[in-house]
Design an enzyme around this catalytic site. Structure first.
Site, PDB file in Angstrom:
ATOM      1  N   CYS A  34       2.716  -0.741  -9.208  1.00 53.60           N
ATOM      2  CA  CYS A  34       4.011  -0.296  -8.152  1.00 53.60           C
ATOM      3  C   CYS A  34       5.117  -0.306  -9.099  1.00 53.60           C
ATOM      4  O   CYS A  34       6.166   0.242  -8.587  1.00 53.60           O
ATOM      5  CB  CYS A  34       4.140  -1.282  -7.166  1.00 53.60           C
ATOM      6  SG  CYS A  34       2.731  -1.660  -6.206  1.00 53.60           S
ATOM      7  N   GLU A  41       5.574  -3.345   1.378  1.00 52.26           N
ATOM      8  CA  GLU A  41       5.631  -2.716  -0.118  1.00 52.26           C
ATOM      9  C   GLU A  41       5.279  -1.365   0.170  1.00 52.26           C
ATOM     10  O   GLU A  41       3.908  -1.364  -0.089  1.00 52.26           O
ATOM     11  CB  GLU A  41       5.511  -3.795  -1.044  1.00 52.26           C
ATOM     12  CG  GLU A  41       5.844  -3.039  -2.594  1.00 52.26           C
ATOM     13  CD  GLU A  41       5.002  -3.896  -3.544  1.00 52.26           C
ATOM     14  OE1 GLU A  41       4.651  -2.973  -4.612  1.00 52.26           O
ATOM     15  OE2 GLU A  41       5.018  -5.133  -3.537  1.00 52.26           O
ATOM     16  N   GLY A  81       0.851  -1.344   0.031  1.00 57.24           N
ATOM     17  CA  GLY A  81       0.143   0.004   0.042  1.00 57.24           C
ATOM     18  C   GLY A  81       0.917   1.407  -0.083  1.00 57.24           C
ATOM     19  O   GLY A  81       2.078   1.153  -0.374  1.00 57.24           O
ATOM     20  N   SER A  82       0.366   2.412   0.640  1.00 61.30           N
ATOM     21  CA  SER A  82       0.946   3.699   0.557  1.00 61.30           C
ATOM     22  C   SER A  82       2.235   3.555   1.495  1.00 61.30           C
ATOM     23  O   SER A  82       2.350   2.926   2.487  1.00 61.30           O
ATOM     24  CB  SER A  82      -0.159   4.616   0.670  1.00 61.30           C
ATOM     25  OG  SER A  82      -0.266   4.611   2.257  1.00 61.30           O
ATOM     26  N   GLY A 104       0.793   4.993   4.831  1.00 58.19           N
ATOM     27  CA  GLY A 104      -0.080   4.059   5.591  1.00 58.19           C
ATOM     28  C   GLY A 104       0.804   2.739   6.159  1.00 58.19           C
ATOM     29  O   GLY A 104       0.951   2.336   7.251  1.00 58.19           O
ATOM     30  N   GLY A 105       1.910   2.576   5.439  1.00 60.21           N
ATOM     31  CA  GLY A 105       2.871   1.225   5.685  1.00 60.21           C
ATOM     32  C   GLY A 105       3.719   1.625   6.774  1.00 60.21           C
ATOM     33  O   GLY A 105       4.140   0.898   7.576  1.00 60.21           O
TER      34      GLY A 105
END
Length: 512
Positions: free
Chosen positions: A276, A239, A215-216, A219-220
């Site tokens: 990605c 990731e 994800g972002s 957020g990650g």
């Protein structure tokens, strides 16, 4: 005709923290029942899930179309990729290579003195929390790479559904649970949760021993920090983000610049730029007599456009594009638009500008936009590469006879996969694949989230020193009852009758 994502009107209630905890407890019970399952049993569970997804393909693809703006062809291909990945993992389980079973027999003449009988094998971590991605509703979602590799490792999985394809994810979870139950797997080995409270519980609960996330970066990183603040920190395989630079040498530019631009236009717009591995930076020689914008604009004119996967992704894309376009030294080379299905945008700047402000190379635009950087003849490309953060991929477009060891060495320090005269928007599932890289591309650069090596993330080694044969796990017994690959006294011995490689792999151009 485009559909409105079903998630906008969905009445599904998010999981509570209490519900998530009950599923984690059930996952722990399932793990305790299954952690010593023979490879043939575990492989059968993976095959059952693959067959279940195939049997329900029409329904699942239909739900995917309703939940997202993805077309039927893309969704069917992604589902085939997911099924292939499960079967590849099943064969890996049968061979046992991820267990890395290693036997050092007792040796009284060992070089540093008598050596005891010592044997080592990898064992599963326990319950794993997996966060689904927004941009791949099959391949990086409910039964994507993280879930498949964790199950292959012998772990139990609680998957946090991404709301961007909620109805599809809920139904996929049902299919997976039904397939596992029908194949004899213990109840609770796999389950799904939704919502923020469940997400926080997944990261915080003491029975969860690892987390996989796609994800972002924001957020990650927040979840990564949370995982490391626990009384018992756990591995967080995140990731997060990558801009995937492409360096074009002067000789390659002179020999085939039109072809490079055409291929680049196809790569950065594939999937509306929501992969990605989208190439977001293109370094090319400055050329006063060659109108890059006109040529590139011509190649982009015929590309189909679709709405982005979700309103949230579109909002983030618009903000990132506007932010980068407003920076000093950045111009709009090929203008896009603000339509529901936006046309591609190409921004441009110079090597001098990025040296003065390296942050220009750090802005990921998750959508159909890219940044072209012009450099003067004779520029040290390795020096420019040294300005980059960690990446999933880095690409070199060059001629075969060129000596580029300095550039390759710098890029090797900053990316997990290097490409030569190819394009990064294709992540095949294979034995040698590496989908990971230095931060901020991932939080664990020594691992991959794609390919058979992904299983190793959810295992840890245990050594048995001087144990009697009957007390050893099957993987380490002399008779090799599981029939797996092992290393004995320094020599790898292949699994007896190891299965042939899985056939029918989806083509590499499947994005990510």
């Amino acid at each position: 005709m485009t559909s409105t994502p079903a998630t906008q009107t969905c009445t599904h209630s998010p999981s509570t923290a209490s519900q998530a905890e009950q599923q984690i407890l059930a996952a722990q019970r399932a793990y305790e029942q299954s952690r010593d399952a023979a490879p043939v049993t575990r492989a059968a569970w993976l095959e059952a899930v693959a067959a279940g997804l195939e049997a329900n393909a029409d329904e699942l693809v239909g739900l995917g179309q309703a939940d997202t703006h993805l077309d039927e062809g893309r969704l069917r291909f992604e589902l085939r990729r997911t099924v292939f990945q499960l079967r590849l993992m099943a064969q890996e389980v049968l061979r046992g290579e991820s267990l890395e079973a290693t036997i050092d027999p007792a040796d009284p003449n060992w070089g540093m003195g008598p050596r005891p009988d010592i044997r080592r094998v990898n064992v599963p971590l326990g319950v794993v929390g997996v966060f689904g991605a927004s941009n791949f509703p099959f391949a990086f979602s409910v039964m994507g790479g993280d879930s498949a590799s964790a199950l292959a490792a012998g772990c139990a999985v609680v998957h946090k559904i991404h709301e961007g394809h909620l109805q599809l994810a809920l139904r996929t979870g049902d299919v997976v649970v039904e397939a596992l139950n029908d194949s004899g797997a213990p109840a609770g080995l796999f389950s799904t949760v939704t919502g923020r409270a469940a997400a926080e519980t997944l990261v915080d609960h003491p029975l969860v021993k690892a987390v996989g996330f796609t994800g972002s970066t924001a957020g990650g990183r927040a979840l990564f920090n949370r995982a490391n603040r626990r009384p018992e920190p756990i591995p967080f395989y995140g990731e997060l983000g990558s801009i995937n630079p492409v360096f074009v040498t002067e000789r390659a530019w002179a020999a085939r610049r039109d072809g490079i631009l055409a291929a680049y236009a196809g790569s950065f717009t594939l999937g509306m730029g929501q992969f990605c591995t989208k190439p977001g930076l293109l370094f090319v020689p400055a050329a006063d007599t060659y109108d890059v914008g006109t040529v590139l604009g011509g190649y982009l004119a015929g590309k189909p456009s679709f709405p982005l996967l979700s309103p949230k992704l579109r909002e983030g894309f618009d903000q990132a594009l506007a932010g980068l376009a407003g920076k000093d030294g950045v111009e709009v080379l090929v203008p896009g638009d603000q339509a529901e299905a936006p046309r591609p945008t190409v921004l441009a700047t110079t090597a001098e500008a990025v040296r003065a402000n390296p942050a220009l190379l750090e802005q990921e635009m998750f959508g159909p936009a890219t940044l072209l950087i012009r450099y003067q003849p004779g520029t040290d490309l390795a020096g420019l590469a040294g300005l980059l953060d960690g990446q999933l991929t880095a690409t070199i477009q060059a001629e075969p006879e060129e000596e580029l060891s300095a550039l390759v060495t710098v890029l090797r320090e900053r990316a997990g996969r290097l490409l030569w005269n190819a394009w990064p928007t294709g992540v095949t599932v294979s034995y040698a694949q590496q989908h990971g890289g230095p931060y901020p591309a991932t939080t664990a650069p020594g691992t991959t989230s794609v390919g058979t090596a992904a299983v190793g993330r959810f295992l840890r080694p245990v050594a048995y020193d001087s144990f009697p044969e009957p007390q050893l796990p099957p993987a380490l017994r002399d008779a090799n009852p599981w029939g797996i690959t092992r290393r004995i006294d320094g020599v790898w011995i292949p699994a007896p009758g190891a299965g042939a490689p899985v056939q029918g792999s989806p083509a590499a151009r499947d994005g990510e």
